[in-house]
Scaffold this active site. Structure first.
Site, PDB file in Angstrom:
ATOM      1  N   LYS A  65      36.964  30.774  52.938  1.00 22.06           N
ATOM      2  CA  LYS A  65      38.185  30.400  53.453  1.00 22.06           C
ATOM      3  C   LYS A  65      38.541  31.484  53.391  1.00 22.06           C
ATOM      4  O   LYS A  65      39.122  32.330  53.847  1.00 22.06           O
ATOM      5  CB  LYS A  65      38.959  29.155  52.254  1.00 22.06           C
ATOM      6  CG  LYS A  65      40.822  29.656  52.812  1.00 22.06           C
ATOM      7  CD  LYS A  65      42.019  28.414  51.814  1.00 22.06           C
ATOM      8  CE  LYS A  65      41.059  27.955  50.843  1.00 22.06           C
ATOM      9  NZ  LYS A  65      41.269  29.022  50.002  1.00 22.06           N
ATOM     10  N   THR A 109      36.152  34.489  52.629  1.00 18.53           N
ATOM     11  CA  THR A 109      35.607  34.470  53.478  1.00 18.53           C
ATOM     12  C   THR A 109      36.155  34.478  55.228  1.00 18.53           C
ATOM     13  O   THR A 109      35.928  36.170  55.600  1.00 18.53           O
ATOM     14  CB  THR A 109      34.084  34.290  53.975  1.00 18.53           C
ATOM     15  OG1 THR A 109      33.693  34.207  52.148  1.00 18.53           O
ATOM     16  CG2 THR A 109      33.320  35.110  54.827  1.00 18.53           C
ATOM     17  N   ARG A 164      44.859  36.296  47.069  1.00 16.37           N
ATOM     18  CA  ARG A 164      44.909  36.888  44.892  1.00 16.37           C
ATOM     19  C   ARG A 164      43.822  36.994  44.495  1.00 16.37           C
ATOM     20  O   ARG A 164      42.853  37.796  44.826  1.00 16.37           O
ATOM     21  CB  ARG A 164      44.363  34.491  44.562  1.00 16.37           C
ATOM     22  CG  ARG A 164      45.848  34.088  45.347  1.00 16.37           C
ATOM     23  CD  ARG A 164      45.420  32.504  44.752  1.00 16.37           C
ATOM     24  NE  ARG A 164      44.004  32.286  45.167  1.00 16.37           N
ATOM     25  CZ  ARG A 164      43.937  30.449  44.740  1.00 16.37           C
ATOM     26  NH1 ARG A 164      43.797  30.361  44.116  1.00 16.37           N
ATOM     27  NH2 ARG A 164      41.927  30.993  45.720  1.00 16.37           N
ATOM     28  N   LYS A 181      31.959  28.444  40.264  1.00 16.84           N
ATOM     29  CA  LYS A 181      32.382  29.174  41.171  1.00 16.84           C
ATOM     30  C   LYS A 181      31.613  30.712  41.647  1.00 16.84           C
ATOM     31  O   LYS A 181      31.540  30.842  42.894  1.00 16.84           O
ATOM     32  CB  LYS A 181      33.689  29.595  41.911  1.00 16.84           C
ATOM     33  CG  LYS A 181      34.424  28.163  42.217  1.00 16.84           C
ATOM     34  CD  LYS A 181      36.056  28.369  42.514  1.00 16.84           C
ATOM     35  CE  LYS A 181      36.019  29.564  43.796  1.00 16.84           C
ATOM     36  NZ  LYS A 181      37.897  29.204  44.978  1.00 16.84           N
ATOM     37  N   ALA A 184      45.660  27.044  42.124  1.00 15.15           N
ATOM     38  CA  ALA A 184      45.921  25.877  42.745  1.00 15.15           C
ATOM     39  C   ALA A 184      45.821  24.179  43.022  1.00 15.15           C
ATOM     40  O   ALA A 184      46.743  23.507  43.136  1.00 15.15           O
ATOM     41  CB  ALA A 184      45.251  25.848  44.312  1.00 15.15           C
ATOM     42  N   PHE A 197      41.944  26.718  47.503  1.00 13.44           N
ATOM     43  CA  PHE A 197      41.942  24.919  47.676  1.00 13.44           C
ATOM     44  C   PHE A 197      41.891  24.680  49.114  1.00 13.44           C
ATOM     45  O   PHE A 197      42.039  25.332  49.701  1.00 13.44           O
ATOM     46  CB  PHE A 197      41.550  24.159  46.288  1.00 13.44           C
ATOM     47  CG  PHE A 197      41.613  24.498  45.296  1.00 13.44           C
ATOM     48  CD1 PHE A 197      40.112  24.472  45.421  1.00 13.44           C
ATOM     49  CD2 PHE A 197      42.137  25.029  43.924  1.00 13.44           C
ATOM     50  CE1 PHE A 197      39.141  25.091  44.165  1.00 13.44           C
ATOM     51  CE2 PHE A 197      41.699  25.011  42.757  1.00 13.44           C
ATOM     52  CZ  PHE A 197      40.542  25.399  42.807  1.00 13.44           C
ATOM     53  N   PHE A 212      27.612  27.290  60.228  1.00 15.17           N
ATOM     54  CA  PHE A 212      26.451  27.700  59.702  1.00 15.17           C
ATOM     55  C   PHE A 212      24.899  27.738  60.782  1.00 15.17           C
ATOM     56  O   PHE A 212      24.741  27.245  62.070  1.00 15.17           O
ATOM     57  CB  PHE A 212      26.114  26.597  58.628  1.00 15.17           C
ATOM     58  CG  PHE A 212      26.560  27.218  57.165  1.00 15.17           C
ATOM     59  CD1 PHE A 212      26.032  27.259  56.267  1.00 15.17           C
ATOM     60  CD2 PHE A 212      28.009  26.907  57.187  1.00 15.17           C
ATOM     61  CE1 PHE A 212      26.946  27.290  55.016  1.00 15.17           C
ATOM     62  CE2 PHE A 212      28.775  27.036  55.939  1.00 15.17           C
ATOM     63  CZ  PHE A 212      27.933  27.714  55.158  1.00 15.17           C
ATOM     64  N   TRP A 235      30.405  36.075  57.909  1.00 17.38           N
ATOM     65  CA  TRP A 235      29.842  36.230  56.863  1.00 17.38           C
ATOM     66  C   TRP A 235      28.850  36.967  57.127  1.00 17.38           C
ATOM     67  O   TRP A 235      28.419  37.751  56.400  1.00 17.38           O
ATOM     68  CB  TRP A 235      29.732  34.660  56.303  1.00 17.38           C
ATOM     69  CG  TRP A 235      28.474  34.410  54.994  1.00 17.38           C
ATOM     70  CD1 TRP A 235      28.995  34.905  53.622  1.00 17.38           C
ATOM     71  CD2 TRP A 235      27.071  34.835  54.801  1.00 17.38           C
ATOM     72  NE1 TRP A 235      27.930  34.719  53.107  1.00 17.38           N
ATOM     73  CE2 TRP A 235      26.704  34.774  53.916  1.00 17.38           C
ATOM     74  CE3 TRP A 235      26.311  34.610  56.316  1.00 17.38           C
ATOM     75  CZ2 TRP A 235      24.997  35.074  53.354  1.00 17.38           C
ATOM     76  CZ3 TRP A 235      24.849  34.982  55.811  1.00 17.38           C
ATOM     77  CH2 TRP A 235      24.541  34.939  54.594  1.00 17.38           C
TER      78      TRP A 235
END
Length: 557
Positions: A72, A74, A95, A106, A274, A302, A383, A411
């Site tokens: 998200k 990214t 954030r 994470k 969140a 999230f 991907f 990405w």
């Protein structure tokens, strides 16, 4: 082929001086307070003194997260760089990462691959000290509260009904429940206490919802820290703590300006969780991004049932914001996990489990379109293992809801991989929308919980425990009934059970506790086993982080 890690990509990028980035954003140097060459704070007086028309607000949210990852942040960064590539004036607002996840499960939270904000290491670690200031203000209030009781307790505070906890920005389960004030009278009044992680502190929520220093002080004064023996609330204002707390926070309240890898201006400011808080960057940073850019791109934490719901029902309601478009990020891999594929088999085509998992995406999309009535696009973070047949299945299912699907390769390709998404977002921003909240102010607290459960989560009802019913009755008697609600819930499911993946049906949500965050202006609804102080995993990310003799950090990702 060997890929560079996120931190290696970030370290290989030649950053532009922050004064150049400020010039791109249209920030006059009189508002700029530099923290070295690559980060700065922007004085909030810019908002009062600028008469520029606000730009369009774009929210990036996601499907229910899985260990497969969604990307998200990214995507948010890559979309911003994509908008810049097609000639748009854009500013991104994100954030700040918490040290807890950075050293826990994470890792970092500054994007990934070729869609990152930099300086990545600074942003993930101490940055400009905002979280330290928030923790200090929180703990000053705790110290003044306990000192008041020790010095004679003129406010008649019941030590058994203290609701204010200390905080630290680290995952430390050992501190969840503590007994302090031991060692005799001179060392305080013995009582049960505990710590929250800093991002779960109400100070963080207040900080992120405040629109000015005056509003910050007003919100701080309303924070309820305890109740008296005759059950009256005691506030930070009653303890005369507000001025000192605001003094600790005055510089932190100024948004932090950094840049993406491609030189797009980015505000990174504030960071409530969140799943236990409202999950959005500061109102001041969002408004500054809108004031400076024709397009302001922001994200909420999230899945859309958490971050987007709170962004729309709490932040937009309080700050008077109306988004122009919403992006829902998904991956084929994550949808296959929602459909039952084990993590070890996500690289193989499996249309059966993908079809079983797609309802998770469709429920989030339907909520944005039909509950909040906002234009929406799905961004599939592609991907290399995703097959054309899998992508086509996602496109087909979303098309049935009248929503386009755009492939994103930010990405790997940076802004170039977000151009198609950017063009669709620009198109959506020109569509009229009839933005609505999921519940009305005048509903009771229980009715608001039921509305979110049924309309957003897809549940059939709510089970409110007797203890929570009593708390709701007390809060409504004290005048907090019109506040929006902030549901603390697992991020891994629409329900309050993290094992229910996909788009579960027929479930009820159990509310075990309800408390007021009067300074933030919302009522916190605690469900399931959600905790306000996480713990470290068996193998923390911290074990991989190191620094060499030249001061170069490795292991952040």
């Amino acid at each position: 082929m060997a890929y560079l890690s996120d931190i290696e990509i970030a370290q290989a990028t030649k950053m532009r001086h922050i004064r150049e980035i400020a010039a791109v954003a249209g920030v006059d140097e009189k508002y700029l307070e530099q923290y070295g060459n690559y980060k700065a704070k922007v004085d909030y007086s810019l908002l009062k003194e600028s008469d520029r028309k606000d730009g369009k607000l774009i929210l990036v949210t996601a499907i229910t997260p899985t260990p497969a990852g969604e990307g998200k942040t990214t995507t948010t960064i890559g979309l911003s760089d994509g908008l810049k590539k097609i000639g748009k004036n854009v500013v991104v607002a994100l954030r700040e990462p918490s040290l807890g996840p950075v050293f826990g499960v994470k890792g970092g939270a500054a994007g990934g691959g070729y869609a990152q904000v930099v300086p990545m290491e600074d942003i993930n670690l101490h940055f400009t000290g905002d979280f330290h200031a928030i923790g200090a203000a929180n703990n000053l209030l705790a110290a003044m509260l306990d000192n008041h009781i020790y010095q004679g307790n003129a406010l008649n505070i019941d030590p058994r009904r203290i609701t204010w906890r200390r905080c630290v920005d680290m995952n430390d389960r050992q501190l969840r429940f503590v007994t302090d004030g031991l060692g005799g009278r001179v060392n305080g009044v013995p009582r049960e206490d505990g710590y929250d992680i800093t991002v779960a502190s109400e100070i963080m929520a207040v900080f992120c919802l405040a629109s000015s220093i005056a509003d910050l002080k007003e919100r701080l004064s309303r924070i309820v820290v305890a109740y008296t023996y005759d059950e009256k609330p005691v506030t930070a204002g009653d303890l005369k703590a507000v001025g000192a707390m605001a003094a600790l926070l005055k510089d932190a309240l100024k948004p932090n300006l950094v840049q993406t890898l491609e030189g797009t201006p980015a505000f990174v400011h504030g960071g409530p969780f969140a799943n236990i808080a409202h999950g959005c960057n500061s109102v001041i940073a969002t408004k500054m991004a809108m004031r400076l850019g024709d397009y302001a791109v922001t994200e909420a934490g999230f899945g859309a049932d958490l971050g987007a719901e709170k962004f729309l029902d709490i932040k937009c309601r309080m700050a008077g914001l109306t988004p122009s478009a919403v992006v829902v990020v998904a991956t084929v891999r994550a949808l296959k996990m929602h459909g039952g594929s084990p993590k070890t088999e996500l690289g193989s085509e499996n249309l059966e489990t993908l079809e079983k998992g797609i309802p998770n995406l469709l429920r989030h999309v339907s909520n944005i379109k039909n509950v909040y009535k906002l234009p929406c696009v799905v961004a599939v973070n592609r991907f290399p293992t995703d097959t054309d047949a899998e992508i086509e299945l996602v496109i087909e299912k979303c098309r049935a809801l009248g929503v386009n699907v755009m492939l994103s390769t930010v990405w790997a390709d940076g802004g170039a991989g977000g151009v198609a998404l950017a063009e669709e977002v620009v198109r959506l921003c020109e569509e009229p929308n009839d933005f609505s909240f999921s519940y009305a102010d005048e509903l009771s607290i229980a009715e608001k919980i039921e509305a979110v459960t049924k309309r957003v989560y897809g549940g059939v009802g709510v089970n409110i425990t007797p203890a929570a019913q009593k708390q709701i009755a007390q809060l409504e008697a004290l005048g907090y009934g019109r506040c929006p609600i902030c549901v603390a819930k697992t991020q891994y499911s629409f329900s309050d059970d993290p094992t229910k993946l996909g788009a579960p049906e027929g479930f009820t949500v159990t509310v075990r506790s309800v408390k007021v965050s009067a300074g933030a202006g919302f009522v916190v609804v605690l469900t399931g086993d959600i905790m306000t102080m996480p713990g470290l995993p068996k193998v923390p990310a911290a074990e991989r982080i190191d620094v060499d003799d030249n001061g170069t950090i490795s292991g952040l990702f």
